[in-house]
Design a protein around this motif. Structure first.
Motif, PDB file in Angstrom:
ATOM      1  N   GLU A 210      81.847   3.094 -13.008  1.00 43.61           N
ATOM      2  CA  GLU A 210      81.280   4.300 -12.414  1.00 43.61           C
ATOM      3  C   GLU A 210      80.193   4.936 -13.278  1.00 43.61           C
ATOM      4  N   GLY A 211      79.901   4.318 -14.414  1.00 42.00           N
ATOM      5  CA  GLY A 211      78.835   4.836 -15.260  1.00 42.00           C
ATOM      6  C   GLY A 211      79.147   6.166 -15.910  1.00 42.00           C
ATOM      7  N   TRP A 212      80.411   6.371 -16.265  1.00 46.67           N
ATOM      8  CA  TRP A 212      80.826   7.652 -16.845  1.00 46.67           C
ATOM      9  C   TRP A 212      80.538   7.763 -18.341  1.00 46.67           C
ATOM     10  N   LEU A 213      80.227   6.653 -18.991  1.00 42.13           N
ATOM     11  CA  LEU A 213      79.856   6.722 -20.402  1.00 42.13           C
ATOM     12  C   LEU A 213      78.445   7.289 -20.535  1.00 42.13           C
ATOM     13  N   LYS A 214      78.141   7.808 -21.689  1.00 42.65           N
ATOM     14  CA  LYS A 214      76.842   8.451 -21.926  1.00 42.65           C
ATOM     15  C   LYS A 214      75.689   7.518 -21.577  1.00 42.65           C
ATOM     16  N   ASN A 215      74.725   8.043 -20.869  1.00 41.83           N
ATOM     17  CA  ASN A 215      73.519   7.293 -20.472  1.00 41.83           C
ATOM     18  C   ASN A 215      73.853   6.065 -19.618  1.00 41.83           C
ATOM     19  N   ASN A 216      75.002   6.098 -18.952  1.00 42.66           N
ATOM     20  CA  ASN A 216      75.439   5.019 -18.055  1.00 42.66           C
ATOM     21  C   ASN A 216      75.591   3.668 -18.762  1.00 42.66           C
ATOM     22  N   ILE A 217      75.788   3.699 -20.078  1.00 43.12           N
ATOM     23  CA  ILE A 217      75.984   2.441 -20.796  1.00 43.12           C
ATOM     24  C   ILE A 217      77.333   1.852 -20.433  1.00 43.12           C
ATOM     25  N   GLN A 218      77.493   0.548 -20.655  1.00 44.77           N
ATOM     26  CA  GLN A 218      78.758  -0.114 -20.356  1.00 44.77           C
ATOM     27  C   GLN A 218      79.309  -0.804 -21.593  1.00 44.77           C
ATOM     28  N   CYS A 219      80.612  -0.763 -21.694  1.00 45.17           N
ATOM     29  CA  CYS A 219      81.333  -1.389 -22.795  1.00 45.17           C
ATOM     30  C   CYS A 219      81.677  -2.824 -22.411  1.00 45.17           C
ATOM     31  N   GLU A 220      81.579  -3.753 -23.362  1.00 47.18           N
ATOM     32  CA  GLU A 220      82.069  -5.111 -23.131  1.00 47.18           C
ATOM     33  C   GLU A 220      83.596  -5.053 -23.178  1.00 47.18           C
ATOM     34  N   LEU A 221      84.201  -5.118 -22.010  1.00 41.39           N
ATOM     35  CA  LEU A 221      85.624  -4.812 -21.854  1.00 41.39           C
ATOM     36  C   LEU A 221      86.399  -6.022 -21.358  1.00 41.39           C
ATOM     37  N   THR A 222      87.514  -6.297 -22.024  1.00 38.17           N
ATOM     38  CA  THR A 222      88.467  -7.306 -21.552  1.00 38.17           C
ATOM     39  C   THR A 222      89.822  -6.639 -21.424  1.00 38.17           C
ATOM     40  N   VAL A 223      90.399  -6.673 -20.224  1.00 37.24           N
ATOM     41  CA  VAL A 223      91.728  -6.113 -19.997  1.00 37.24           C
ATOM     42  C   VAL A 223      92.743  -7.250 -19.944  1.00 37.24           C
ATOM     43  N   ILE A 224      93.737  -7.192 -20.813  1.00 44.62           N
ATOM     44  CA  ILE A 224      94.846  -8.151 -20.777  1.00 44.62           C
ATOM     45  C   ILE A 224      95.901  -7.564 -19.845  1.00 44.62           C
ATOM     46  N   PRO A 225      96.080  -8.165 -18.656  1.00 45.30           N
ATOM     47  CA  PRO A 225      96.886  -7.511 -17.621  1.00 45.30           C
ATOM     48  C   PRO A 225      98.384  -7.620 -17.849  1.00 45.30           C
ATOM     49  N   LEU A 226      99.104  -6.793 -17.121  1.00 48.33           N
ATOM     50  CA  LEU A 226     100.562  -6.837 -17.100  1.00 48.33           C
ATOM     51  C   LEU A 226     101.047  -8.007 -16.255  1.00 48.33           C
ATOM     52  N   LYS A 227     102.241  -8.445 -16.522  1.00 46.61           N
ATOM     53  CA  LYS A 227     102.871  -9.501 -15.733  1.00 46.61           C
ATOM     54  C   LYS A 227     104.065  -8.911 -14.983  1.00 46.61           C
ATOM     55  N   ASN A 228     104.200  -9.268 -13.732  1.00 45.38           N
ATOM     56  CA  ASN A 228     105.313  -8.811 -12.878  1.00 45.38           C
ATOM     57  C   ASN A 228     105.282  -7.301 -12.646  1.00 45.38           C
ATOM     58  N   TYR A 229     104.114  -6.757 -12.412  1.00 44.42           N
ATOM     59  CA  TYR A 229     103.981  -5.302 -12.258  1.00 44.42           C
ATOM     60  C   TYR A 229     103.257  -4.958 -10.959  1.00 44.42           C
ATOM     61  N   THR A 230     103.698  -3.897 -10.293  1.00 45.21           N
ATOM     62  CA  THR A 230     102.950  -3.262  -9.210  1.00 45.21           C
ATOM     63  C   THR A 230     103.004  -1.750  -9.419  1.00 45.21           C
ATOM     64  N   HIS A 231     102.119  -1.040  -8.749  1.00 42.67           N
ATOM     65  CA  HIS A 231     102.095   0.420  -8.887  1.00 42.67           C
ATOM     66  C   HIS A 231     103.356   1.083  -8.344  1.00 42.67           C
ATOM     67  N   SER A 232     104.091   0.382  -7.520  1.00 44.86           N
ATOM     68  CA  SER A 232     105.271   0.980  -6.905  1.00 44.86           C
ATOM     69  C   SER A 232     106.519   0.889  -7.767  1.00 44.86           C
ATOM     70  N   ILE A 233     106.380   0.327  -8.957  1.00 49.20           N
ATOM     71  CA  ILE A 233     107.537   0.205  -9.847  1.00 49.20           C
ATOM     72  C   ILE A 233     107.818   1.528 -10.548  1.00 49.20           C
ATOM     73  N   GLN A 234     109.068   1.921 -10.533  1.00 48.88           N
ATOM     74  CA  GLN A 234     109.489   3.090 -11.307  1.00 48.88           C
ATOM     75  C   GLN A 234     109.805   2.600 -12.714  1.00 48.88           C
ATOM     76  N   TYR A 235     108.898   2.860 -13.647  1.00 53.14           N
ATOM     77  CA  TYR A 235     108.979   2.274 -14.985  1.00 53.14           C
ATOM     78  C   TYR A 235     109.482   3.304 -15.979  1.00 53.14           C
ATOM     79  N   ASN A 236     110.533   2.976 -16.694  1.00 52.75           N
ATOM     80  CA  ASN A 236     111.099   3.871 -17.703  1.00 52.75           C
ATOM     81  C   ASN A 236     110.588   3.483 -19.080  1.00 52.75           C
TER      82      ASN A 236
END
Length: 391
Positions: A210-236
């Protein structure tokens, strides 16, 4: 092992249906070492971490990410820590000093207070930053603000950021007013609802896209994802994410009760039920029959109304929330005799707007307040969908 609960939910008071499913194992990004080990080899690494940055083994024991990476002979240069510090025991808003980690000897650099963003000097000789912090999915919880500044510093310095994703314990709904630009602060940096229903990895992708960083710059980003997860999980959470969110109930109530931080009402700091109760010396014990007296404790050296009897309500036994409940805020406001001193200057920053205070002062109905959030939430959901990793 984590129990799964699948929700059919939408904000603003719509019904919640819960179906309990068989337990399954969630693996955090940090636990999936094979997915990021090669990226770290032969690199000078800085970590952004705190007490939640742990790896859970099959026996249920924890190893801190810093200790694990050092043991695997990765070249860790330093650790940056967010609000509450590296070990997570500082008060909210308390200045955290730089130091040395006694176990590893690594330099600790605070990213809270005057130094919210890693400096060019602090990033000297750093090739890559690993970010691993447990978030709670609420706009005014400052770990996503730290994430923003780390991403911005990485983008400016040409440093890759590897983010190890973690579950969001408030991912099952989206609610609250969307932040207006003029109320931008460290407790609200982006035009999102108070509860935004994304993991911190998904959120990082949105900051970039969404270009929220200063001057619309972008970070070189790598996300290591979760396994066996959905947003509907009630996580403790196994480890409390900060001193004043000690358990599942406080995390669930936090989006609703943190509004009290912008008023003369205590949200339970200085007790053992932080963000599970509220009360004030200005609320009558006749109308509110639950009372408590805040005293200094871990995470709150100087609690609001220290040593003064406060009357209010105990919410620690209420049902699990799937929306922001502003009824407690309205109830406390209406019961306060001198309403001119109820709100303080912090309230609009928490709300991300001055409209909520105005609505409460003008006795707008709860239904109309919720309805006033709907368009902003709907527009946000369209943006959010672009960056989702999980169902």
């Amino acid at each position: 092992m984590v129990s799964l609960f699948f929700f059919s939910l939408i904000s603003c008071g719509q019904e919640l249906t819960v179906k309990k499913e068989a337990a399954t194992k969630i693996e955090t990004g940090a636990q999936q070492t094979t997915l990021y080990a090669n990226s770290l080899r032969n690199k000078n690494i800085a970590l952004v971490a705190n007490q939640t940055s742990v790896l859970l083994n099959k026996e249920g024991n924890f190893t801190h990410l810093v200790d694990s990476l050092v043991a695997l002979n990765f070249n860790i240069l330093k650790v940056f820590s967010p609000e509450h510090g590296f070990r997570g025991n500082a008060d909210a808003g308390e200045k955290v000093n730089d130091g040395i980690d006694l176990k590893t000897g690594l330099p600790l650099i605070s990213l809270y207070g005057n130094n919210k963003k890693p400096t060019e000097e602090q990033l000297e000789n750093v090739d890559l930053i690993v970010f691993d912090i447990q978030d709670v999915g609420v706009r005014f919880y400052t770990y996503i603000s730290t994430l923003h500044y780390v991403m911005e510093a990485c983008a400016e310095a040409g440093i890759e950021l590897v983010l190890l994703d973690r579950p969001n314990p408030n991912a099952h709904y989206i609610d609250g007013p969307v932040l207006e630009k003029e109320y931008t602060s460290f407790v609200g940096m982006h035009p999102v609802p108070i509860v935004y229903g994304m993991t911190i990895g998904e959120y990082a992708q949105m900051i970039n896209g969404e270009g929220w960083l200063k001057n619309n710059i972008q970070c070189e980003l790598t996300v290591i994802p979760l396994k066996n997860y959905t947003h509907s999980i009630q996580y403790n959470l196994s480890i409390k994410p900060s001193p004043n969110l000690p358990n599942k109930k406080s995390i669930n109530l936090y989006p609703s009760l943190c509004f009290f931080e912008g008023t003369n009402v205590s949200a339970g700091r200085g007790t053992e039920k932080q963000f599970q109760i509220f009360g004030s010396p200005f609320l009558s014990g006749k109308e509110f029959n639950f009372c408590f007296t805040p005293k200094p404790n871990e995470g709150s050296k100087y609690p609001k109304h220290n040593g003064i009897k406060c009357c209010g309500q105990d919410l620690s036994k209420i049902n699990y929330l799937s929306k922001i409940d502003i009824s407690y805020l309205i109830k406390a406001y209406r019961a306060t005799s001198d309403k001119k001193v109820f709100f303080n200057d912090f309230f609009p920053k928490l709300a991300g707007t001055n409209k909520l205070q105005q609505q409460i002062e003008n006795t707008t109905s709860i239904e109309d307040i919720y309805n006033s959030w709907k368009k902003g939430i709907q527009d946000f959901k369209k943006v959010r969908n672009t960056y989702l990793i999980y169902q």
